[in-house]
Design a protein around this motif. Structure first.
Motif, PDB file in Angstrom:
ATOM      1  N   ARG A 163       0.842  -1.113   0.174  1.00 61.37           N
ATOM      2  CA  ARG A 163       0.032  -0.252   0.516  1.00 61.37           C
ATOM      3  C   ARG A 163       0.947   1.046   0.318  1.00 61.37           C
ATOM      4  O   ARG A 163       0.445   2.075  -1.118  1.00 61.37           O
ATOM      5  N   GLN A 164       1.558   1.186   0.741  1.00 57.38           N
ATOM      6  CA  GLN A 164       2.980   2.422   0.766  1.00 57.38           C
ATOM      7  C   GLN A 164       3.649   2.811  -0.165  1.00 57.38           C
ATOM      8  O   GLN A 164       3.827   3.527  -1.089  1.00 57.38           O
ATOM      9  N   SER A 165       3.976   1.877  -1.045  1.00 58.75           N
ATOM     10  CA  SER A 165       4.985   1.814  -2.446  1.00 58.75           C
ATOM     11  C   SER A 165       3.858   2.464  -3.275  1.00 58.75           C
ATOM     12  O   SER A 165       4.029   3.490  -3.939  1.00 58.75           O
ATOM     13  N   ILE A 166       2.236   1.313  -3.085  1.00 55.82           N
ATOM     14  CA  ILE A 166       1.773   1.959  -4.706  1.00 55.82           C
ATOM     15  C   ILE A 166       1.241   4.022  -4.045  1.00 55.82           C
ATOM     16  O   ILE A 166       0.826   4.148  -5.327  1.00 55.82           O
ATOM     17  N   ALA A 167       1.282   4.094  -2.580  1.00 62.56           N
ATOM     18  CA  ALA A 167       0.389   5.625  -2.344  1.00 62.56           C
ATOM     19  C   ALA A 167       1.670   6.315  -2.906  1.00 62.56           C
ATOM     20  O   ALA A 167       1.166   7.762  -2.877  1.00 62.56           O
ATOM     21  N   LEU A 168       2.676   6.232  -2.740  1.00 57.29           N
ATOM     22  CA  LEU A 168       4.210   6.820  -3.246  1.00 57.29           C
ATOM     23  C   LEU A 168       3.947   6.743  -5.278  1.00 57.29           C
ATOM     24  O   LEU A 168       4.662   8.553  -5.506  1.00 57.29           O
ATOM     25  N   LYS A 169       3.562   6.324  -5.690  1.00 56.48           N
ATOM     26  CA  LYS A 169       3.808   6.200  -7.811  1.00 56.48           C
ATOM     27  C   LYS A 169       2.005   7.157  -7.563  1.00 56.48           C
ATOM     28  O   LYS A 169       2.835   7.665  -8.540  1.00 56.48           O
ATOM     29  N   GLN A 170       1.361   7.016  -6.834  1.00 58.69           N
ATOM     30  CA  GLN A 170       0.626   7.627  -7.273  1.00 58.69           C
ATOM     31  C   GLN A 170       0.462   9.100  -6.274  1.00 58.69           C
ATOM     32  O   GLN A 170      -0.363   9.807  -6.793  1.00 58.69           O
ATOM     33  N   GLY A 171       1.286   9.497  -5.805  1.00 55.77           N
ATOM     34  CA  GLY A 171       1.562  10.092  -5.456  1.00 55.77           C
ATOM     35  C   GLY A 171       0.542  11.678  -4.478  1.00 55.77           C
ATOM     36  O   GLY A 171       0.084  12.378  -4.245  1.00 55.77           O
ATOM     37  N   LEU A 172       0.691   9.769  -3.511  1.00 50.64           N
ATOM     38  CA  LEU A 172      -0.154  10.451  -2.047  1.00 50.64           C
ATOM     39  C   LEU A 172       0.749  11.018  -1.200  1.00 50.64           C
ATOM     40  O   LEU A 172       1.400   9.791  -0.603  1.00 50.64           O
ATOM     41  N   VAL A 173       0.885  12.047  -0.638  1.00 58.72           N
ATOM     42  CA  VAL A 173       1.599  12.687   0.405  1.00 58.72           C
ATOM     43  C   VAL A 173       0.993  12.086   1.508  1.00 58.72           C
ATOM     44  O   VAL A 173      -0.331  12.622   2.136  1.00 58.72           O
ATOM     45  N   GLY A 174       2.063  11.932   2.692  1.00 64.17           N
ATOM     46  CA  GLY A 174       1.743  11.629   4.228  1.00 64.17           C
ATOM     47  C   GLY A 174       0.787  10.811   4.243  1.00 64.17           C
ATOM     48  O   GLY A 174      -0.369  10.337   5.072  1.00 64.17           O
ATOM     49  N   PHE A 175      -0.046   9.687   3.801  1.00 63.77           N
ATOM     50  CA  PHE A 175      -0.527   8.315   3.161  1.00 63.77           C
ATOM     51  C   PHE A 175      -0.192   7.594   4.529  1.00 63.77           C
ATOM     52  O   PHE A 175       0.690   7.426   4.756  1.00 63.77           O
ATOM     53  N   ASN A 176      -1.089   7.275   5.348  1.00 62.69           N
ATOM     54  CA  ASN A 176      -0.411   6.335   5.878  1.00 62.69           C
ATOM     55  C   ASN A 176      -1.458   4.925   5.982  1.00 62.69           C
ATOM     56  O   ASN A 176      -2.605   4.180   5.721  1.00 62.69           O
ATOM     57  N   ALA A 177      -0.122   4.039   5.098  1.00 53.48           N
ATOM     58  CA  ALA A 177      -0.856   2.742   5.061  1.00 53.48           C
ATOM     59  C   ALA A 177      -0.809   2.112   5.543  1.00 53.48           C
ATOM     60  O   ALA A 177      -1.256   0.618   5.365  1.00 53.48           O
ATOM     61  N   ALA A 178      -0.853   1.805   7.183  1.00 56.84           N
ATOM     62  CA  ALA A 178      -1.060   1.090   8.356  1.00 56.84           C
ATOM     63  C   ALA A 178      -2.525   1.423   8.319  1.00 56.84           C
ATOM     64  O   ALA A 178      -3.205   1.135  10.254  1.00 56.84           O
ATOM     65  N   ASP A 179      -3.251   2.440   7.775  1.00 56.28           N
ATOM     66  CA  ASP A 179      -4.844   2.461   8.498  1.00 56.28           C
ATOM     67  C   ASP A 179      -5.616   1.804   8.511  1.00 56.28           C
ATOM     68  O   ASP A 179      -6.603   1.476   9.336  1.00 56.28           O
ATOM     69  N   ILE A 180      -5.513  -0.126   7.581  1.00 52.11           N
ATOM     70  CA  ILE A 180      -6.048  -1.056   7.854  1.00 52.11           C
ATOM     71  C   ILE A 180      -5.473  -1.744   9.330  1.00 52.11           C
ATOM     72  O   ILE A 180      -6.502  -3.334   8.777  1.00 52.11           O
ATOM     73  N   PHE A 181      -5.050  -1.565   9.379  1.00 49.58           N
ATOM     74  CA  PHE A 181      -4.024  -2.238  10.735  1.00 49.58           C
ATOM     75  C   PHE A 181      -5.891  -2.935  11.465  1.00 49.58           C
ATOM     76  O   PHE A 181      -5.217  -4.530  11.623  1.00 49.58           O
ATOM     77  N   LEU A 182      -6.415  -2.446  12.362  1.00 48.76           N
ATOM     78  CA  LEU A 182      -7.708  -2.917  13.133  1.00 48.76           C
ATOM     79  C   LEU A 182      -8.478  -3.363  12.178  1.00 48.76           C
ATOM     80  O   LEU A 182      -8.611  -5.056  12.552  1.00 48.76           O
ATOM     81  N   PRO A 183      -9.083  -3.227  11.019  1.00 47.45           N
ATOM     82  CA  PRO A 183     -10.098  -3.708  10.452  1.00 47.45           C
ATOM     83  C   PRO A 183      -9.272  -4.946   9.915  1.00 47.45           C
ATOM     84  O   PRO A 183      -9.619  -5.997  10.482  1.00 47.45           O
TER      85      PRO A 183
END
Length: 417
Positions: A163-183
């Protein structure tokens, strides 16, 4: 199940080609150009994602090596050991299989797939030693494999990394890839409970004992506390709090591992480097499998096959009067039962098509992190000890998968819809 995955891969290519020829006959002269461009672009995307995965996997396995040498992973194994002794009543007290099972499940819970597999194979060999019928799966073997396929994953390391790698590719700055932890934790717990209860009923294991009840009570108390904390928050604030919780716990775990290892006199730096080398190897091994599946999906999607498949599923869902927003992520769950690499490719496809921060993108990540490759695990583990009569192991695994998939979808709606 390499043979099944081979058939799926070939089907994606051939069905896509037939669909392309049909469109060409209808006058679409650009169809094969789009297919070829899609192949090149997808191969590049798969490699870019894998490069990002190398760094994160090296980081995490480096940290896990510190935790292992610092003794915290072994401590975690001892904490959960009483629960597993009650769930495996047919294993003699003190038999080494018990220790291997606990270590295997602990490694799975911490996202250490590369460490979990050899531990699991060792556990199967030790269970075979006490198996009176060498060609038939014993009760402990079946329970072990079902819990393995439905095992709780505390930290979905590889999913967060992708998720973090794709977010960087999509230009999402400050994206929290760990927000799926609890679900994801909730989804994998649902799957685990379904597999445990199903096999316990078959084997007539009494789950109403203190270690098992304490396990469930502790998890229920944790989830209840989180519910009351998050209840009433607006959706955006809830997402922020979930992301804070996930990232905060992971960072705290890293600091704990480093601090304890340093206190015990472990060479923390060298331990990290050794683990990071393993992480590099794991990430590099993923590259060809990810690209192979992505290019097949690209042909299937570019020629309209994926739209046809999703459209067919959506029609059934709408006919039942249900919300259809989950449909784009559903193929990930269906594929995960057969192949982890295949499901990973479909998850990446959903994230790149709809956006890593979209509802389908988040749901695909939850499904990938909370379901398991039942057919593959059964084939590898039983095959390693020559078991040909698997009894109800497959049924137990599929029950856990089905309940886990439905649970992941409902949890995704509860958190993100």
């Amino acid at each position: 199940m390499p043979l099944v995955l081979n058939k799926i891969w070939v089907a994606f290519i051939l069905v896509g080609f037939v669909a392309a020829v049909a469109q060409l006959l209808q006058g679409d002269l650009e169809i094969f150009t789009r297919v070829l461009n899609g192949l090149f672009e997808t191969a590049k995307t798969g490699f870019d994602i894998s490069l990002g995965l190398v760094g994160v996997m090296s980081l995490w396995l480096g940290v896990m090596k510190i935790g292992e040498r610092g003794g915290l992973i072994e401590l975690f194994s001892r904490v959960v050991a009483p629960f597993f002794r009650r769930v495996f009543p047919d294993i003699p007290a003190g038999h080494p299989a018990s220790g291997s099972i606990v270590m295997n499940v602990s490694a799975n819970m911490l996202g250490l797939d590369n460490a979990a597999t050899p531990l699991g194979l060792k556990a199967m060999q030790e269970l075979q030693e006490i198996n009176p019928h060498k060609d038939t799966a014993s009760n402990p073997m079946i329970m072990f494999l079902v819990l393995n396929t439905a095992g709780i994953t505390l930290i979905p390391t590889s999913v967060i990394a992708i998720r973090q790698s794709i977010a960087l590719k999509q230009g999402l700055v400050g994206f929290n890839a760990a927000d799926i932890f609890l679900p994801t934790l909730l989804g994998t717990f649902v799957s685990f409970c379904a597999g445990l209860v199903a096999v316990a009923l078959w084997q007539r294991i009494n789950l109403f004992c203190k270690p098992v009840l304490a396990f469930f009570a502790g998890f229920a108390a944790l989830m209840g506390g989180l519910y009351f904390w998050l209840a009433g928050m607006p959706a955006e604030q809830m997402a922020q709090m979930i992301g804070l919780l996930g990232s905060g716990l992971i960072v705290s775990l890293i600091v704990l591992f480093v601090a304890v290892a340093a206190w015990r006199g472990i060479d923390v730096y060298e331990s990290f480097v050794e683990g990071a080398k393993e992480g590099f190897g794991v990430a590099v091994q993923i590259i060809p499998y990810l690209i192979a599946m992505l290019v097949a999906i690209s042909v299937f999607r570019t020629t309209g096959g994926m739209d046809w498949l999703i459209g067919g599923i959506r029609s059934v869902v709408l006919a039942l009067g249900l919300n259809d927003d989950f449909v784009p992520a559903l193929p990930v769950g269906l594929m995960k039962t057969l192949s982890g690499s295949g499901a990973r490719g479909l998850m990446v496809d959903v994230m790149t098509t709809y956006g890593v921060d979209s509802f389908p993108g988040k749901l695909a990540a939850i499904i990938q992190g909370s379901t398991e490759t039942t057919f593959y695990v059964l084939a590898v583990y039983f095959g390693s000890v020559g078991i040909t009569k698997t009894r109800y192991a497959l049924a137990g695994g599929l029950i856990a998968d089905a309940v886990g998939l439905v649970g992941a979808i409902l949890i995704g709606y509860a958190f993100y819809h």
